[in-house]
Design an enzyme around this catalytic site. Sequence first.
Site, short mmCIF file in Angstrom:
data_model
loop_
_atom_site.label_atom_id
_atom_site.label_comp_id
_atom_site.label_asym_id
_atom_site.label_seq_id
_atom_site.Cartn_x
_atom_site.Cartn_y
_atom_site.Cartn_z
N HIS A 92 0.86 -1.18 0.05
CA HIS A 92 0.06 -0.23 0.07
C HIS A 92 0.89 1.48 -0.06
O HIS A 92 2.04 1.31 0.64
CB HIS A 92 -0.90 -0.17 1.22
CG HIS A 92 -1.91 0.85 1.26
ND1 HIS A 92 -2.04 2.18 1.62
CD2 HIS A 92 -3.36 0.88 0.93
CE1 HIS A 92 -3.13 2.83 1.35
NE2 HIS A 92 -4.00 1.99 1.00
N ASP A 139 -7.96 -4.33 -0.45
CA ASP A 139 -8.58 -4.80 -2.05
C ASP A 139 -8.36 -6.19 -2.50
O ASP A 139 -9.02 -6.64 -3.21
CB ASP A 139 -7.59 -3.93 -2.95
CG ASP A 139 -7.77 -2.31 -2.81
OD1 ASP A 139 -9.08 -1.99 -2.57
OD2 ASP A 139 -6.84 -1.72 -2.67
#
Length: 432
Positions: free
Chosen positions: A308, A366
Amino acid sequence: MTESGKVATVSLEGKTASLPVLSGVLGPDVLDIRKIAADLGVFTFDPGYGETASCESKITFIDGGKGVLLHRGYPISQLAEQATFMEVAHLLLNGELPTRAQNDAFVSTIKSHTLLHEQIRNFFNGFRRDAHPMAILCGTVGALSAFYHEGTDISNAASRELSAMRLIAKLPTIAAWAYKYTQGEAFVYPRNDLNYAENFLSMMFAHPSEPYVVNPVLARAMDRILILHADHEQNASTSTVRLAGSTGANPFACIAAGIAALWGPAHGGANEAVLKMLAEIGSKDNIPDFISKVKDKNSGVRLMGFGHRVYKNFDPRAKIMQATCHEVLSELGIKDDPLLDLAIELEKIAIHDEYFVKRSLYPNVDFYSGIILKAMGIPTSMFTVLFAVARTVGWISQWKEMIEEPGQRIGRPRQLYTGSPQRDFPSYDQRG
């Protein structure tokens, strides 16, 4: 923010600037550079604003190194496991979790605004049937100011509150209708006997010709997905909403701008990219070759759903999403889904491979959300739309905070110009 009493001194060509050091409640101190141009005659250079605090905010705090995400001080894990999305929405908007009476009133207000102006039904007919649902969402939300004029007076607190309630309430209806329109199916109106997540699932999957019963496990999973995506500090779409809002634009236009920014594949399309990646891998037998390509900088192959931009350790939302993923798959009786088996195998390899561990490339929110949404029957074209439904709560909270900030100014970034110096306009015969 408070002045720490510390001052950083910067000298340039005989001039000196004293930059106050400001402290927040959490996180690193920041240098107040607002007078650096006046004192030194220079601006600062920070492409992408990665090292610049663009605003002061009391809403969300992230410590990427430690994997911390707080909303108004509450850890995201506690909110996702114990709160409802409506409680989180109230928290983000108003600063505190609601009492039972406040929550009942808040939920009742949201339910009273879920219906769309009936003429908005006609608005959908202007889109092609094969239009992407995000295009429909962006266009329709932007048009809301044409139907709800009384909510566009941003100088009035009651007007701002009304617009916030309308946006939170109407986004699921617009999103679900965007899906129904692309499928050629009849629109399903919202039901006030259902909660926020249940209502969205009903408008997505119900049909007027037969009763529809919402699965409580799937509804709770949807509510948790909404909570985990509700706000994430000053990301690209939130910054877009704030920048648009700083001009005095109406809140409907500002949220439409945020939706447009979210649509970018580098921002809101990551969970859709995970499923695309898994489909391209094809089978577990192809994982070793895929991993080798990921490690090869020249291959151009990326491992989607891992790592991330902000979190350098782990995404605190991922563990919650992982547990939710197993709950949903168990409820639906999905045991031998090839895509799921592939995802689990890929996860096992990546979290134990030294290459990925050293780079802190752990599964993020995600990676799991795409699998959950697919299992629930939500098409990939709706993934980012659902993200926008959740993030609207954060966007409108950030917008409201910005508008109510004393001395709020229009956003105006600077630049480092590297084009041609001043030159004279040439005639045609002088142009080579």
